[in-house]
Design a protein around this motif. Structure first.
Motif, PDB file in Angstrom:
ATOM      1  N   HIS A 327       0.843  -1.191   0.000  1.00  0.00           N
ATOM      2  CA  HIS A 327       0.000   0.000   0.000  1.00  0.00           C
ATOM      3  C   HIS A 327       0.879   1.241   0.000  1.00  0.00           C
ATOM      4  O   HIS A 327       1.821   1.339   0.781  1.00  0.00           O
ATOM      5  CB  HIS A 327      -0.891  -0.018   1.244  1.00  0.00           C
ATOM      6  N   ALA A 328       0.594   2.190  -0.882  1.00  0.00           N
ATOM      7  CA  ALA A 328       1.361   3.432  -0.933  1.00  0.00           C
ATOM      8  C   ALA A 328       0.410   4.615  -0.988  1.00  0.00           C
ATOM      9  O   ALA A 328      -0.625   4.565  -1.663  1.00  0.00           O
ATOM     10  CB  ALA A 328       2.284   3.439  -2.146  1.00  0.00           C
ATOM     11  N   ARG A 329       0.768   5.671  -0.262  1.00  0.00           N
ATOM     12  CA  ARG A 329       0.028   6.928  -0.299  1.00  0.00           C
ATOM     13  C   ARG A 329       1.008   8.074  -0.465  1.00  0.00           C
ATOM     14  O   ARG A 329       2.052   8.092   0.190  1.00  0.00           O
ATOM     15  CB  ARG A 329      -0.760   7.156   0.985  1.00  0.00           C
ATOM     16  N   GLY A 331       1.252  12.553  -1.928  1.00  0.00           N
ATOM     17  CA  GLY A 331       0.479  13.760  -2.134  1.00  0.00           C
ATOM     18  C   GLY A 331       0.028  14.265  -0.782  1.00  0.00           C
ATOM     19  O   GLY A 331       0.652  13.968   0.240  1.00  0.00           O
ATOM     20  N   ARG A 332      -1.063  14.976  -0.723  1.00  0.00           N
ATOM     21  CA  ARG A 332      -1.532  15.547   0.544  1.00  0.00           C
ATOM     22  C   ARG A 332      -2.023  14.476   1.496  1.00  0.00           C
ATOM     23  O   ARG A 332      -2.146  14.703   2.690  1.00  0.00           O
ATOM     24  CB  ARG A 332      -2.624  16.579   0.285  1.00  0.00           C
ATOM     25  N   ILE A 333      -2.362  13.270   0.967  1.00  0.00           N
ATOM     26  CA  ILE A 333      -2.791  12.186   1.854  1.00  0.00           C
ATOM     27  C   ILE A 333      -1.637  11.733   2.728  1.00  0.00           C
ATOM     28  O   ILE A 333      -1.805  11.429   3.907  1.00  0.00           O
ATOM     29  CB  ILE A 333      -3.303  10.985   1.038  1.00  0.00           C
ATOM     30  N   GLY A 334      -0.442  11.663   2.125  1.00  0.00           N
ATOM     31  CA  GLY A 334       0.688  11.039   2.797  1.00  0.00           C
ATOM     32  C   GLY A 334       1.201  11.840   3.980  1.00  0.00           C
ATOM     33  O   GLY A 334       0.895  12.987   4.179  1.00  0.00           O
TER      34      GLY A 334
END
Length: 334
Positions: A327-329, A331-334
């Motif tokens: 799983h990778a996140r 952008g502003r989510i991370g």
């Protein structure tokens, strides 16, 4: 034989004092009053609309307007209606006085095509047709179309071969064709959001395969959206919180050509292949149109290339699952 395409659509609109539980968990909606529910079709697939307002007659009027808008846009974008604007363009190769909605989508497509160096390309339809015909033939080679066949199809692919303005749309090569399936769902969602905002709806969630939030829930909490690699998953693999944003998800497992599962429906406009770089790609963006198109494009791009695009566009967030299940996140989510 190619498998039957199953594409379920739902419009879930919970407004005023209503709250929407985590999508995809089968939870029961707790609402102040019984919702007004409409079930019908949108872009050739089942659709459902649920609207909670204290004034039931107002909710029913809004539903009527949304249903009419979906029907109007279907007459523009549907590949499966012979009387649609898109079908006419694909038959004749040109279109005079195109509707504004078609030009809006083509302009958005061009923006994403440029940002992704051609990974998103709605002129991919000749390649789709090649795969569909190949796997529909008796005794079809399970390895897919030949390289020569793909090369001939790719000669008719490329958004730079499509010329358009507010007065005219023209294919510059014979046998070109458009599919807007990677962006039109998002665009229709955005148009419905505009309709609801014009009606002073301030707290709502609209989902037509792609999802967009109007504000937060009535109590100020963000809308919670569950993401999964398949539509039939019982539980999400990730949860997003949305306020005034949209999310779209693409997966190569949404549809397969043939029985092997090797060839998904997201085709590469550069190679003509069907790469499986990610199990699921979800994109958060300010509009469902952009989220829809970028999620399609990112399905064909490796993570370093996706990061380059996101670094240049601060309005994008990405949540993805690799083929191995990682799983990778970012952008502003991370």
């Amino acid at each position: 034989m190619a498998s039957t395409i199953s594409r379920r659509r739902a419009i879930c609109i919970m407004a005023a004092a209503a709250g929407l539980p985590l999508l995809g968990l089968g939870s029961r909606v707790e609402a102040a009053a019984p919702p007004v529910i409409w079930k019908g079709g949108a872009l050739g697939a089942p659709a459902t609309l649920i609207l909670n307002l204290e004034d039931r007659s107002e909710a029913e009027r809004l539903i009527d307007r949304v249903v009419a808008e979906v029907a109007r846009l279907e007459r523009v974008f549907s590949l499966y209606r012979i009387d649609s604007v898109l079908s006419e363009l694909n038959r004749t190769g040109e279109l005079a006085a195109p509707p504004a909605d078609l030009i809006n989508v083509l302009e958005a497509s061009q923006t994403v095509w440029q940002a992704t160096k051609g990974a998103f390309d709605p002129t991919i339809q000749p390649l789709w047709t090649l795969y569909a015909r190949h796997f529909s033939a008796a005794g079809a080679d399970p390895m897919g179309p030949s390289e020569d066949e793909k090369r001939r199809a790719l000669a008719r692919v490329g958004l730079d071969k499509l010329k358009f303005n507010r007065d005219r749309v023209v294919f510059t090569r014979p046998e070109m064709a458009l599919t807007l399936n990677g962006i039109a769902q998002g665009y229709i969602t955005d148009r419905i959001v505009d309709l609801l905002k014009d009606a002073s709806v301030a707290n709502s969630l609209v989902s037509m395969g792609e999802t967009r939030a109007i504000g937060a829930q009535h109590d100020g909490r963000p809308w919670r959206v569950g993401l999964a690699t398949s539509e039939d998953a019982d539980t999400p693999d990730s949860i997003l919180s949305l306020v005034n944003n949209a999310v779209a998800t693409s997966s190569p497992d949404g549809f397969h050509f043939g029985d092997s599962g090797r060839f998904g429906h997201i085709l590469d406009p550069h190679s003509g292949g069907a790469p499986r770089l990610h199990r699921r790609v979800s994109v958060v963006a300010p509009t469902a149109t952009m989220a829809d198109a970028f999620s399609t494009a990112f399905s064909l791009m490796d993570m370093p290339a996706i990061r380059v695009v996101c670094d240049r566009r601060a309005d994008l967030e990405v949540d993805l699952i690799s083929p191995s299940g990682a799983h990778a996140r970012f952008g502003r989510i991370g």
